[in-house]
Design a protein around this motif. Structure first.
Motif, mmCIF file in Angstrom:
data_model
loop_
_atom_site.group_PDB
_atom_site.id
_atom_site.type_symbol
_atom_site.label_atom_id
_atom_site.label_comp_id
_atom_site.label_asym_id
_atom_site.label_seq_id
_atom_site.Cartn_x
_atom_site.Cartn_y
_atom_site.Cartn_z
ATOM 1 N N SER A 19 0.813 -1.219 0.000
ATOM 2 C CA SER A 19 0.000 0.000 0.000
ATOM 3 C C SER A 19 0.846 1.268 0.000
ATOM 4 C CB SER A 19 -0.946 0.007 1.203
ATOM 5 O OG SER A 19 -0.219 0.184 2.406
ATOM 6 N N ILE A 20 2.156 1.120 0.129
ATOM 7 C CA ILE A 20 3.036 2.291 0.163
ATOM 8 C C ILE A 20 3.720 2.452 -1.194
ATOM 9 C CG2 ILE A 20 5.056 3.335 1.261
ATOM 10 C CD1 ILE A 20 4.240 1.898 3.839
ATOM 11 N N MET A 21 3.570 3.638 -1.747
ATOM 12 C CA MET A 21 4.147 3.960 -3.049
ATOM 13 C C MET A 21 5.671 4.057 -2.927
ATOM 14 S SD MET A 21 3.536 7.423 -5.370
ATOM 15 C CE MET A 21 1.823 7.485 -4.928
ATOM 16 N N ASP A 22 6.375 3.641 -3.990
ATOM 17 C CA ASP A 22 7.830 3.799 -4.017
ATOM 18 C C ASP A 22 8.197 5.231 -3.639
ATOM 19 O OD1 ASP A 22 8.287 1.208 -4.790
ATOM 20 O OD2 ASP A 22 8.687 1.673 -6.895
ATOM 21 N N GLY A 23 9.251 5.363 -2.848
ATOM 22 C CA GLY A 23 9.729 6.674 -2.450
ATOM 23 C C GLY A 23 9.231 7.130 -1.100
ATOM 24 N N GLY A 24 8.239 6.431 -0.560
ATOM 25 C CA GLY A 24 7.689 6.816 0.730
ATOM 26 C C GLY A 24 7.883 5.726 1.761
ATOM 27 N N CYS A 25 7.640 6.071 3.012
ATOM 28 C CA CYS A 25 7.744 5.087 4.080
ATOM 29 C C CYS A 25 6.960 5.568 5.298
ATOM 30 C CB CYS A 25 9.197 4.839 4.468
ATOM 31 S SG CYS A 25 10.023 6.275 5.202
ATOM 32 N N ILE A 26 6.748 4.643 6.209
ATOM 33 C CA ILE A 26 6.160 4.960 7.505
ATOM 34 C C ILE A 26 7.106 4.380 8.545
ATOM 35 C CG2 ILE A 26 4.224 4.594 9.084
ATOM 36 C CD1 ILE A 26 2.425 4.354 6.591
ATOM 37 N N VAL A 27 7.581 5.228 9.449
ATOM 38 C CA VAL A 27 8.498 4.798 10.507
ATOM 39 C C VAL A 27 7.744 4.861 11.830
ATOM 40 C CG1 VAL A 27 10.688 5.257 11.677
ATOM 41 C CG2 VAL A 27 10.479 5.684 9.207
ATOM 42 N N THR A 28 7.717 3.726 12.520
ATOM 43 C CA THR A 28 7.000 3.628 13.792
ATOM 44 C C THR A 28 7.987 3.283 14.900
ATOM 45 O OG1 THR A 28 5.057 2.808 12.608
ATOM 46 C CG2 THR A 28 5.091 2.509 14.997
ATOM 47 N N THR A 29 7.906 4.046 16.000
ATOM 48 C CA THR A 29 8.717 3.764 17.180
ATOM 49 C C THR A 29 7.794 3.774 18.392
ATOM 50 O OG1 THR A 29 9.195 6.064 17.768
ATOM 51 C CG2 THR A 29 10.638 5.047 16.117
ATOM 52 N N THR A 30 8.348 3.515 19.563
ATOM 53 C CA THR A 30 7.536 3.565 20.772
ATOM 54 C C THR A 30 7.083 4.989 21.075
ATOM 55 O OG1 THR A 30 9.563 3.706 22.078
ATOM 56 C CG2 THR A 30 8.576 1.533 21.834
ATOM 57 N N ASN A 31 7.773 5.962 20.497
ATOM 58 C CA ASN A 31 7.440 7.367 20.747
ATOM 59 C C ASN A 31 6.523 7.988 19.716
ATOM 60 O OD1 ASN A 31 8.928 7.791 23.195
ATOM 61 N ND2 ASN A 31 10.790 7.661 21.974
ATOM 62 N N GLY A 32 6.211 7.259 18.638
ATOM 63 C CA GLY A 32 5.312 7.840 17.649
ATOM 64 C C GLY A 32 5.522 7.295 16.253
ATOM 65 N N VAL A 33 4.855 7.946 15.309
ATOM 66 C CA VAL A 33 4.864 7.521 13.908
ATOM 67 C C VAL A 33 5.256 8.701 13.034
ATOM 68 C CG1 VAL A 33 3.450 6.639 12.005
ATOM 69 C CG2 VAL A 33 3.041 5.833 14.344
ATOM 70 N N VAL A 34 6.145 8.443 12.077
ATOM 71 C CA VAL A 34 6.488 9.445 11.066
ATOM 72 C C VAL A 34 5.956 8.920 9.741
ATOM 73 C CG1 VAL A 34 8.329 10.669 9.866
ATOM 74 C CG2 VAL A 34 8.572 10.147 12.310
ATOM 75 N N ASP A 35 4.971 9.617 9.188
ATOM 76 C CA ASP A 35 4.382 9.238 7.908
ATOM 77 C C ASP A 35 5.076 10.037 6.817
ATOM 78 O OD1 ASP A 35 2.874 8.843 5.618
ATOM 79 O OD2 ASP A 35 0.960 8.909 6.661
ATOM 80 N N ALA A 36 5.998 9.396 6.137
ATOM 81 C CA ALA A 36 6.734 10.053 5.056
ATOM 82 C C ALA A 36 6.340 9.452 3.707
ATOM 83 C CB ALA A 36 8.237 9.927 5.293
ATOM 84 N N THR A 37 5.055 9.063 3.609
ATOM 85 C CA THR A 37 4.587 8.527 2.330
ATOM 86 C C THR A 37 4.418 9.667 1.338
ATOM 87 O OG1 THR A 37 2.269 8.665 3.014
ATOM 88 C CG2 THR A 37 3.397 6.553 3.387
ATOM 89 N N ILE A 38 4.547 9.336 0.087
ATOM 90 C CA ILE A 38 4.376 10.330 -0.973
ATOM 91 C C ILE A 38 2.972 10.911 -0.914
ATOM 92 C CG2 ILE A 38 4.372 10.691 -3.475
ATOM 93 C CD1 ILE A 38 7.175 10.209 -2.194
ATOM 94 N N GLU A 39 1.983 10.044 -0.658
ATOM 95 C CA GLU A 39 0.594 10.501 -0.616
ATOM 96 C C GLU A 39 0.399 11.569 0.467
ATOM 97 O OE1 GLU A 39 0.704 6.209 -1.982
ATOM 98 O OE2 GLU A 39 1.664 7.352 -0.421
ATOM 99 N N THR A 40 0.982 11.352 1.628
ATOM 100 C CA THR A 40 0.844 12.319 2.722
ATOM 101 C C THR A 40 1.551 13.627 2.380
ATOM 102 O OG1 THR A 40 0.612 10.572 4.365
ATOM 103 C CG2 THR A 40 1.329 12.721 5.166
ATOM 104 N N GLN A 41 2.728 13.514 1.796
ATOM 105 C CA GLN A 41 3.471 14.719 1.428
ATOM 106 C C GLN A 41 2.704 15.529 0.379
ATOM 107 O OE1 GLN A 41 7.746 13.957 0.810
ATOM 108 N NE2 GLN A 41 7.447 12.079 1.982
ATOM 109 N N LEU A 42 2.087 14.844 -0.589
ATOM 110 C CA LEU A 42 1.288 15.542 -1.602
ATOM 111 C C LEU A 42 0.048 16.176 -0.985
ATOM 112 C CD1 LEU A 42 1.609 13.083 -4.606
ATOM 113 C CD2 LEU A 42 2.581 15.386 -4.442
ATOM 114 N N ALA A 43 -0.559 15.511 -0.006
ATOM 115 C CA ALA A 43 -1.728 16.072 0.671
ATOM 116 C C ALA A 43 -1.354 17.356 1.408
ATOM 117 C CB ALA A 43 -2.329 15.053 1.638
ATOM 118 N N ILE A 44 -0.182 17.359 2.020
ATOM 119 C CA ILE A 44 0.288 18.559 2.725
ATOM 120 C C ILE A 44 0.511 19.702 1.728
ATOM 121 C CG2 ILE A 44 2.242 19.535 4.019
ATOM 122 C CD1 ILE A 44 2.462 16.716 5.376
ATOM 123 N N ILE A 45 1.111 19.372 0.587
ATOM 124 C CA ILE A 45 1.328 20.395 -0.442
ATOM 125 C C ILE A 45 -0.006 20.932 -0.939
ATOM 126 C CG2 ILE A 45 2.136 20.747 -2.818
ATOM 127 C CD1 ILE A 45 4.393 18.698 -2.150
#
Length: 108
Positions: free
Chosen positions: A75-101
């Motif tokens: 479900s994750i497009m090339d170039g993006g990723c989701i990083v999960t730790t005990t302290n939280g989640v970083v959504d660096a997917t292309i889709e999320t970045q485009l939504a922010i733009i």
């Protein structure tokens, strides 16, 4: 319309330079606490394989002693990723970045 154009350009750039994802992951890892115990990274299956060969050494070089799990996710497009730790989640997917733009352009 401009977001669709940006998406096409991004997809082309990523297909020509898959190391861009590695740069993004490295930036995220640099921002993590050294006390993290587990880091899960989800990326497209093809790019997950690339990350598996590169990220563990990068994490060690950054002083991260966490267990690193890298998972392929269709479900994750090339170039993006989701990083999960005990302290939280970083959504660096292309889709999320485009939504922010897109949202930023609406405010202009």
């Amino acid at each position: 319309m401009s977001v669709e154009i940006a998406e096409k350009i991004i997809k082309k750039e990523i297909s020509q330079a898959p190391e861009l994802l590695l740069d993004s992951v490295n930036t995220i890892l640099k921002g993590l606490s050294k006390d993290e115990e587990k880091i899960m990274i989800k990326a497209s299956p093809l790019q997950a394989d690339i990350l598996k060969s590169e990220v563990p050494e990068t994490a060690r070089n950054l002083g991260l002693d966490a267990k690193i799990v890298i998972v392929g996710d269709d479900s994750i497009m090339d170039g993006g990723c989701i990083v999960t730790t005990t302290n939280g989640v970083v959504d660096a997917t292309i889709e999320t970045q485009l939504a922010i733009i897109s949202e930023a352009l609406k405010e202009v």
